[in-house]
Design an enzyme around this catalytic site. Sequence first.
Site, short mmCIF file in Angstrom:
data_model
loop_
_atom_site.label_atom_id
_atom_site.label_comp_id
_atom_site.label_asym_id
_atom_site.label_seq_id
_atom_site.Cartn_x
_atom_site.Cartn_y
_atom_site.Cartn_z
N GLY A 14 59.37 26.61 11.56
CA GLY A 14 60.49 27.03 12.05
C GLY A 14 61.49 27.19 10.94
O GLY A 14 61.22 27.09 9.77
N VAL A 15 62.71 27.67 11.34
CA VAL A 15 63.67 28.08 10.58
C VAL A 15 64.76 26.78 10.08
O VAL A 15 64.93 25.94 11.20
CB VAL A 15 64.68 29.18 11.00
CG1 VAL A 15 65.70 29.54 10.16
CG2 VAL A 15 63.68 30.39 11.50
N GLY A 16 65.21 26.58 9.12
CA GLY A 16 66.08 25.64 8.87
C GLY A 16 65.83 24.58 7.93
O GLY A 16 64.90 24.73 7.23
N SER A 17 66.75 23.72 7.58
CA SER A 17 66.59 22.79 6.47
C SER A 17 65.14 21.81 6.59
O SER A 17 64.75 21.40 5.76
CB SER A 17 67.78 21.98 6.18
OG SER A 17 69.02 22.81 5.92
N VAL A 18 65.44 21.38 7.97
CA VAL A 18 63.99 20.34 8.18
C VAL A 18 62.62 21.07 7.88
O VAL A 18 61.76 20.60 6.98
CB VAL A 18 64.06 19.82 9.40
CG1 VAL A 18 62.66 19.16 9.89
CG2 VAL A 18 65.33 18.72 9.81
N GLY B 185 60.67 31.30 18.47
CA GLY B 185 59.12 31.78 18.38
C GLY B 185 58.61 30.40 18.79
O GLY B 185 57.28 30.32 18.70
N GLU C 174 57.20 33.15 11.51
CA GLU C 174 58.21 34.18 11.57
C GLU C 174 59.00 34.46 10.22
O GLU C 174 59.30 35.67 9.99
CB GLU C 174 59.12 33.52 12.55
CG GLU C 174 58.99 33.52 13.98
CD GLU C 174 59.66 32.62 14.87
OE1 GLU C 174 59.59 32.54 16.04
OE2 GLU C 174 61.04 32.13 14.44
N ASN D 18 70.82 27.64 20.23
CA ASN D 18 70.36 29.15 19.72
C ASN D 18 69.31 29.70 20.48
O ASN D 18 69.70 31.02 20.57
CB ASN D 18 69.40 28.71 18.35
CG ASN D 18 70.23 27.87 17.44
OD1 ASN D 18 71.84 28.21 17.20
ND2 ASN D 18 69.60 27.13 16.58
#
Lengths: 509, 509
Positions: B272-276, B391, B297, B387
């Site tokens: 997925g997207v982001g810092s984690v 996906g 993605e 958000n």
Amino acid sequence: MIDIQDRICDAVKGLVMEAAEAAKFVKDGDNVGTSGFTPCGYPKAVPLALADRGLAGEQLKINVWTGASVGPEMDSAMTNAGIVNRRLPYQTNKDMRNAINAGKVKYADIHLSHMAQMVRYGFMANRKGVDVAIVEACKIIDLGEGKVGIVPTTSMGNSSSYVQGADKVIVEVNVTQPVALEGMHDSYVPLDPPCRQPIPITAPEDRIGTPYIPCEIAKIVAVVPSDITDKVRPLGEIDDEAKAMGSNLVNFLKNEVKEGRLPKNLLPLQSGVGSVANAVINGLVNSDFEDLTVYTEVIQDGMFDLIDVGKLRVASGTSLSPSPECLKKFYENVEKYKKYIILRPQEISNSPEVARRIGVIAMNTAIEVDIYGNVNSTHTTGTKLMNGVGGSGDFARNGFLTVFFTNSLAKKGAISSVVPFCSHIDHATLDVDVIVSERGVADLRGLSPKEKAPIIIDQIANPKYQPWLYDYFKRACEACGNSQTPHILSEAFDCYERLAKTGTMEIKD
Amino acid sequence: MIDIQDRICDAVKGLVMEAAEAAKFVKDGDNVGTSGFTPCGYPKAVPLALADRGLAGEQLKINVWTGASVGPEMDSAMTNAGIVNRRLPYQTNKDMRNAINAGKVKYADIHLSHMAQMVRYGFMANRKGVDVAIVEACKIIDLGEGKVGIVPTTSMGNSSSYVQGADKVIVEVNVTQPVALEGMHDSYVPLDPPCRQPIPITAPEDRIGTPYIPCEIAKIVAVVPSDITDKVRPLGEIDDEAKAMGSNLVNFLKNEVKEGRLPKNLLPLQSGVGSVANAVINGLVNSDFEDLTVYTEVIQDGMFDLIDVGKLRVASGTSLSPSPECLKKFYENVEKYKKYIILRPQEISNSPEVARRIGVIAMNTAIEVDIYGNVNSTHTTGTKLMNGVGGSGDFARNGFLTVFFTNSLAKKGAISSVVPFCSHIDHATLDVDVIVSERGVADLRGLSPKEKAPIIIDQIANPKYQPWLYDYFKRACEACGNSQTPHILSEAFDCYERLAKTGTMEIKD
């Protein structure tokens, strides 16, 4: 002993034995993978013999993996004998359901298309594969090179994969199943990642495998004669509400064709199991649609009727599950119906890849829906398992168009099938295009949650519960400042408490 | 005017105009399909010009369909100008989020792989397709026969399908995007049912389309020069909790390899997207794993780091969304990184068919999980959209192995990320194999709900909330007679009320 000599090849004739003898190959703690999907094509004699061992006081706890639901010779007998530790991936049996809901049998819900690969991946709870596969066959043919072909009966389920992975294989040759079933099946087991290839189906009639399950003779430990029949279930009468749902669906589909969103002969139909599903297919029998195709799990009465009236080109499924009368009709005309029917492994019949590619119209039944279009397919009042998610998720997520059916009321009106917040969620609202009740059609495509709510309440909910639902929705919008999905969580589940205390979800002054 | 003459072919040179001029092709009520996925590769000049029309008082309400989230030139400017009616299929913009949660913009959540086909199927709310497509390009090449190839920039998103279906196409040629991006993309639009064929990808590195989006010149109404940069976002520092999650995952994967359930180089990674998510990938940078592949993605910093240390064979995605520093590194070394990167339409990058076939390891972030393993990815306290589902559903349902990450606590400890019943459910427990927090790993494969609960509470929940959760579970089991999924619905949501009233989910005496 029942004579099966003309149904089996010479290579396995030395392995013929009674069920009690064969059952000894199953050990305490084993993973037992069986044939069977709906009460069709499941093994009967060996499971009954296994139950006998439990009843005789032997320490025997096994994990029972099937295709889906099976008959009482498995789920009732084995449950009541106390020999089932885990049961996967679906059931509809009262004894089994009660045992699951009393914590006596462990059950993990699973999408039916996932089961075989999860076993192959080693993801089952004990991280083992199939120790013993027990499959029903109508005949066993010689393939040469140390292999035989097991010709299944009225279902495919997960048999192909279980046989492939098992250490030991027991075949029940059932003389009540016609040998003419040969040619109806299409056995295929995909490779696993990173080697898997595309499933080469582009139309419901495509055959991609073999009409038998290939098996090394060395793995077969027993061939057991049986004459116990499939315990298929009668379908309920098609009542007025079911008729109304069928008619609502047909009108909706007609309009989709008119608007150019569906071809004249629709797209391959998938339909859940049971009376409502059958009524919906019946609605198509009496419609003007022609040259229809079916790509589904279970082939039921309505599909035979579609064949009879010349409206069905092909029915692809993993199981034949007609009513007793319809099964009789089928047995008497196997050669006729066989031309229209393909039975595939459920990994293929329910394949998301194929469902999305060929564009199935997915039609399944909900226990309840909420005002935002989430669907509960599995639990009553959020806590008790009814049957399991079955294939509904395989198809709902991947269909061209996804339809859920529900009566507006349940339990003679004591329960509203539309609630503020589903007590259990199997299908999130984004996997639900259309909901149909006897009252109307809620077309949710492209809409935001706040647009969906009034349509669901108006078209699906019963008038007796509409004022309550409108009131909740209105107050929730106010309480949340019109946020994306308005709720008042502190009262979202009140209706279940009311039902438990007063016997009805109705608010009485 | 910004000079783009050397980036476009002669055939479209007569169509070059300023953004304000091009924006006039968009009419009130139009469906506008744009490029852009994460704040990368989205059009900027024309959306700003559209916002100007709204600010000038013109009656203009449009439906804005993107790939996923886009930058402030679209979501902030257009929202604040009041010109957005509907917004699909994902966003991360504060202004847009506030407008959605105030009921000012309509938002329908949708799986990112579904968007393009839903548009082609005519399933959008107004049942129309794309009126105007606005896509960012780094160059436009002549294909002959009345066609040009639009070479996208830092994302593919739904551009291929939007351009194919649009009546009018506006191309923003952005001079801040290097022409060297050419060759990185793989444009492909599947046919629709009943004509669709298998997507012929069997490995993350397979190319199946063209390195440009083909478009008839006759449909192009404007070519707009732009020099506005992608507003990529800095990634947060990798804190100790994120590091612990990354390390927990690496240890889990190592054991899967040891047990023979995963190959030595794992299977294609989706993150997925982001810092984690970035921290998790970072955990792999510092591991012994080699010859890794990515089928995801969004290609983020961690994946560039994997390339730099020679551990990544290929990264397939639909968007490049690095931090500002990493974007600079990429721009300075496009030719090097390009060899490792393929950008595909999100219908392909997120394809369930491909994800299941090649067997992605799906890793996504949860807002909250419940004690039975259901996951909320989208709503805070069940009502406000964060958000969107993005996906996560495409991959979670279809991955070889599905992992969700969550910190045990949120809001400085006021919120427990493990709750009795998720306030919104996007992913049912049967789509969740493993949950990872900074505290541990909950391996849920094959387990029943009552087996999952103690593991989730023990491994994922924070000690400060564990007594409450154990107590709820224990009392629920008693109240329900150990039914399949024990709950006390009347108090399942109490923690949200407590949070609203006292500012914390903690029970204080």
